[in-house]
Design a protein around this motif. Structure first.
Motif, PDB file in Angstrom:
ATOM      1  N   ARG A  15      45.890  45.843  40.951  1.00 40.54           N
ATOM      2  CA  ARG A  15      44.868  45.872  40.004  1.00 40.54           C
ATOM      3  C   ARG A  15      45.147  46.367  38.592  1.00 40.54           C
ATOM      4  NH1 ARG A  15      39.507  46.512  41.647  1.00 40.54           N
ATOM      5  NH2 ARG A  15      38.397  45.848  40.175  1.00 40.54           N
ATOM      6  N   ASP A  19      44.822  43.838  35.824  1.00 39.00           N
ATOM      7  CA  ASP A  19      43.951  44.126  34.382  1.00 39.00           C
ATOM      8  C   ASP A  19      44.718  43.654  33.149  1.00 39.00           C
ATOM      9  OD1 ASP A  19      41.726  44.415  36.105  1.00 39.00           O
ATOM     10  OD2 ASP A  19      41.968  46.700  35.970  1.00 39.00           O
ATOM     11  N   THR A  22      45.368  40.033  32.487  1.00 34.19           N
ATOM     12  CA  THR A  22      43.989  39.588  32.157  1.00 34.19           C
ATOM     13  C   THR A  22      43.820  40.016  30.671  1.00 34.19           C
ATOM     14  OG1 THR A  22      43.368  39.619  34.576  1.00 34.19           O
ATOM     15  CG2 THR A  22      41.634  39.693  32.648  1.00 34.19           C
ATOM     16  N   ARG A  47      40.182  37.049  35.932  1.00 36.80           N
ATOM     17  CA  ARG A  47      40.259  37.826  36.978  1.00 36.80           C
ATOM     18  C   ARG A  47      39.736  37.128  38.238  1.00 36.80           C
ATOM     19  NH1 ARG A  47      37.729  42.149  34.278  1.00 36.80           N
ATOM     20  NH2 ARG A  47      39.743  43.315  33.601  1.00 36.80           N
TER      21      ARG A  47
END
Length: 92
Positions: A15, A19, A22, A47
């Motif tokens: 994650r 992130d 992204t 995402r």
């Protein structure tokens, strides 16, 4: 990747990197379009694209970070193509 649980586990494990990728790609799109107020929308769309494509991960072909970055870049390109097309259609 087999099950939905593995899919979610992979996403959760990476994650922070997802992130990061992204964030970078969404800012690149905003720089391209000049629409900085839409950065959150770009982030969300990238995402979502990554989450949908994680099932295609094959560890024998790429490391997780490489795969995630490729997905983020692909999502960015698709979005920029669509945005460019929308801009061209509005100009007509």
């Amino acid at each position: 990747m087999q099950s939905h649980t593995e899919h979610v586990r992979f996403y959760e494990k990476y994650r922070e990197y997802i992130d990061s990728c992204t964030e970078v790609r969404s800012i690149e799109i905003a720089n391209f379009t000049g629409r900085y107020s839409d950065v959150d929308d770009y982030r969300q769309e990238i995402r979502l694209y990554i989450f949908q494509k994680i099932t295609q991960y094959q560890p024998e072909h790429a490391k997780p970070h490489t795969f995630i970055n490729l997905l983020a870049v692909t999502a960015k390109r698709k979005m920029m193509r669509r945005l460019r097309k929308e801009t061209n259609n509005h100009a007509r």
